[in-house]
Design a protein around this motif. Structure first.
Motif, PDB file in Angstrom:
ATOM      1  N   GLY A 134      47.981  54.645  16.484  1.00  0.00           N
ATOM      2  CA  GLY A 134      48.106  55.610  17.569  1.00  0.00           C
ATOM      3  C   GLY A 134      48.504  56.995  17.114  1.00  0.00           C
ATOM      4  N   GLY A 135      48.710  57.183  15.796  1.00  0.00           N
ATOM      5  CA  GLY A 135      49.124  58.480  15.274  1.00  0.00           C
ATOM      6  C   GLY A 135      50.636  58.654  15.300  1.00  0.00           C
ATOM      7  N   ASN A 136      51.132  59.543  14.434  1.00  0.00           N
ATOM      8  CA  ASN A 136      52.558  59.871  14.380  1.00  0.00           C
ATOM      9  C   ASN A 136      53.451  58.644  14.220  1.00  0.00           C
ATOM     10  N   GLY A 137      53.007  57.695  13.397  1.00  0.00           N
ATOM     11  CA  GLY A 137      53.831  56.529  13.119  1.00  0.00           C
ATOM     12  C   GLY A 137      53.935  55.537  14.262  1.00  0.00           C
ATOM     13  N   LYS A 138      53.015  55.602  15.215  1.00  0.00           N
ATOM     14  CA  LYS A 138      52.995  54.674  16.340  1.00  0.00           C
ATOM     15  C   LYS A 138      51.717  53.844  16.309  1.00  0.00           C
ATOM     16  N   VAL A 139      51.709  52.728  17.038  1.00  0.00           N
ATOM     17  CA  VAL A 139      50.474  51.969  17.232  1.00  0.00           C
ATOM     18  C   VAL A 139      50.091  52.030  18.702  1.00  0.00           C
ATOM     19  N   LYS A 140      48.792  51.941  18.953  1.00  0.00           N
ATOM     20  CA  LYS A 140      48.298  51.909  20.327  1.00  0.00           C
ATOM     21  C   LYS A 140      47.888  50.482  20.647  1.00  0.00           C
ATOM     22  N   VAL A 141      48.447  49.956  21.727  1.00  0.00           N
ATOM     23  CA  VAL A 141      48.163  48.583  22.141  1.00  0.00           C
ATOM     24  C   VAL A 141      47.483  48.621  23.500  1.00  0.00           C
ATOM     25  N   THR A 142      46.328  47.985  23.600  1.00  0.00           N
ATOM     26  CA  THR A 142      45.554  47.966  24.844  1.00  0.00           C
ATOM     27  C   THR A 142      45.411  46.530  25.328  1.00  0.00           C
ATOM     28  N   GLY A 143      45.732  46.318  26.605  1.00  0.00           N
ATOM     29  CA  GLY A 143      45.604  44.982  27.180  1.00  0.00           C
ATOM     30  C   GLY A 143      45.199  45.059  28.645  1.00  0.00           C
ATOM     31  N   THR A 144      44.645  43.989  29.139  1.00  0.00           N
ATOM     32  CA  THR A 144      44.212  43.906  30.534  1.00  0.00           C
ATOM     33  C   THR A 144      45.074  42.894  31.271  1.00  0.00           C
ATOM     34  N   VAL A 145      45.550  43.290  32.466  1.00  0.00           N
ATOM     35  CA  VAL A 145      46.397  42.395  33.262  1.00  0.00           C
ATOM     36  C   VAL A 145      45.852  42.285  34.682  1.00  0.00           C
ATOM     37  N   VAL A 146      46.168  41.179  35.312  1.00  0.00           N
ATOM     38  CA  VAL A 146      45.789  40.948  36.702  1.00  0.00           C
ATOM     39  C   VAL A 146      47.020  41.165  37.571  1.00  0.00           C
ATOM     40  N   ARG A 156      45.532  48.761  30.451  1.00  0.00           N
ATOM     41  CA  ARG A 156      46.514  49.777  30.091  1.00  0.00           C
ATOM     42  C   ARG A 156      46.633  49.888  28.573  1.00  0.00           C
ATOM     43  N   SER A 157      46.738  51.150  28.104  1.00  0.00           N
ATOM     44  CA  SER A 157      47.005  51.407  26.691  1.00  0.00           C
ATOM     45  C   SER A 157      48.381  52.049  26.588  1.00  0.00           C
ATOM     46  N   VAL A 158      49.172  51.557  25.649  1.00  0.00           N
ATOM     47  CA  VAL A 158      50.520  52.084  25.478  1.00  0.00           C
ATOM     48  C   VAL A 158      50.739  52.434  24.007  1.00  0.00           C
ATOM     49  N   LEU A 159      51.573  53.446  23.771  1.00  0.00           N
ATOM     50  CA  LEU A 159      52.011  53.771  22.420  1.00  0.00           C
ATOM     51  C   LEU A 159      53.274  52.966  22.146  1.00  0.00           C
ATOM     52  N   SER A 160      53.291  52.292  21.027  1.00  0.00           N
ATOM     53  CA  SER A 160      54.387  51.369  20.740  1.00  0.00           C
ATOM     54  C   SER A 160      55.056  51.678  19.406  1.00  0.00           C
ATOM     55  N   THR A 161      56.337  51.339  19.345  1.00  0.00           N
ATOM     56  CA  THR A 161      57.112  51.437  18.112  1.00  0.00           C
ATOM     57  C   THR A 161      57.107  50.079  17.423  1.00  0.00           C
ATOM     58  N   VAL A 162      56.949  50.091  16.101  1.00  0.00           N
ATOM     59  CA  VAL A 162      56.943  48.851  15.327  1.00  0.00           C
ATOM     60  C   VAL A 162      58.192  48.811  14.455  1.00  0.00           C
ATOM     61  N   THR A 163      58.926  47.710  14.522  1.00  0.00           N
ATOM     62  CA  THR A 163      60.126  47.544  13.707  1.00  0.00           C
ATOM     63  C   THR A 163      60.090  46.196  13.000  1.00  0.00           C
TER      64      THR A 163
END
Length: 231
Positions: A134-146, A156-163
């Motif tokens: 996702g850039g700048n040390g982040k990952v982009k996670v995309t998922g579909t929900v009902v 929805r796509s979200v920018l996430s922190t990985v630890t």
């Protein structure tokens, strides 16, 4: 003078022969060592070993190699579940002791980098979830929900922190979840996009330290002491 020239020629020839024999021995040893690298409790793909230092034969005579570079691709835990596959790992080993009639090897210390590709991270995530940089040390996670309340499906796509948790678990956590003011939407999205997965087994003695998302994948610093490679 003629005798001196002959002596010099003999020395040069013998030196060349020694170097050729030494390099041939290194090549043979590297090939044998690559076949002997094992990771307990895991399957591994290809292995490449490069023995540093010269001369090699004197190191063998002392049963200790100064420095060895090892690259392993595809380290995957044999146990079931969604353990993370390590796409590749490169390590530099120092003071490698040869044991058990040269069938075993243990390094006094080691350092390197393990990489988990986004393809492998996606496979370890929930079904239908895609993970990418996702850039700048982040990952982009995309998922579909009902959403049961309104009876529709949203992506929805979200920018996430990985630890790195406890030195063996990768945690992916969304910084925030965008969306309409729909009750329960954030919880539903996080159930898809937030996850923790254990990293596949490493050679005995190695441990994971720092993790950093990059364009090439998740890069994790690897260090270790008394690292057992074979035997």
């Amino acid at each position: 003078m003629r005798a001196l020239r002959i002596l010099l020629i003999v020395v040069v020839v013998l030196t060349g022969v020694f170097i050729a024999v030494d390099r041939a021995a290194v090549y043979f040893a590297e090939t044998e060592a690559a076949d002997r690298v094992v990771v307990s409790g895991a399957r591994i793909g290809s292995t490449d070993v490069s023995i540093k230092g010269f001369p090699f034969l004197t190191q063998v005579a002392g049963s200790e190699l100064d420095e060895v570079d090892v690259k392993v691709t595809g380290i995957e835990a044999t146990a079931g579940g969604r353990a993370l596959r390590i796409s590749s790992m490169e390590a530099r080993l120092h003071q490698v002791r040869l044991t058990d009639g040269f069938s075993g090897a243990t390094a006094a210390r080691a350092s390197g980098t393990a990489v988990i590709s986004y393809e492998d991270l996606t496979k370890a995530a929930a079904d239908g979830v895609v993970v990418e940089y996702g850039g700048n040390g982040k990952v982009k996670v995309t998922g579909t929900v009902v959403i049961p309340v309104v009876g529709r499906t949203v992506s929805r796509s979200v920018l996430s922190t990985v630890t790195l948790v406890d030195g063996h678990t990768v945690r992916v956590h969304a910084d925030k979840v965008p969306g309409e003011a729909i009750p329960g939407l954030e919880r539903l999205v996080r159930e898809k996009t937030d996850f923790e997965r254990e990293v596949g087994t490493l050679p005995n003695g190695l441990k994971l330290e720092r993790i950093q998302p990059t364009a090439a994948g998740l890069e994790i610093s690897v260090t270790g002491a008394d690292v057992r490679l074979a035997g």
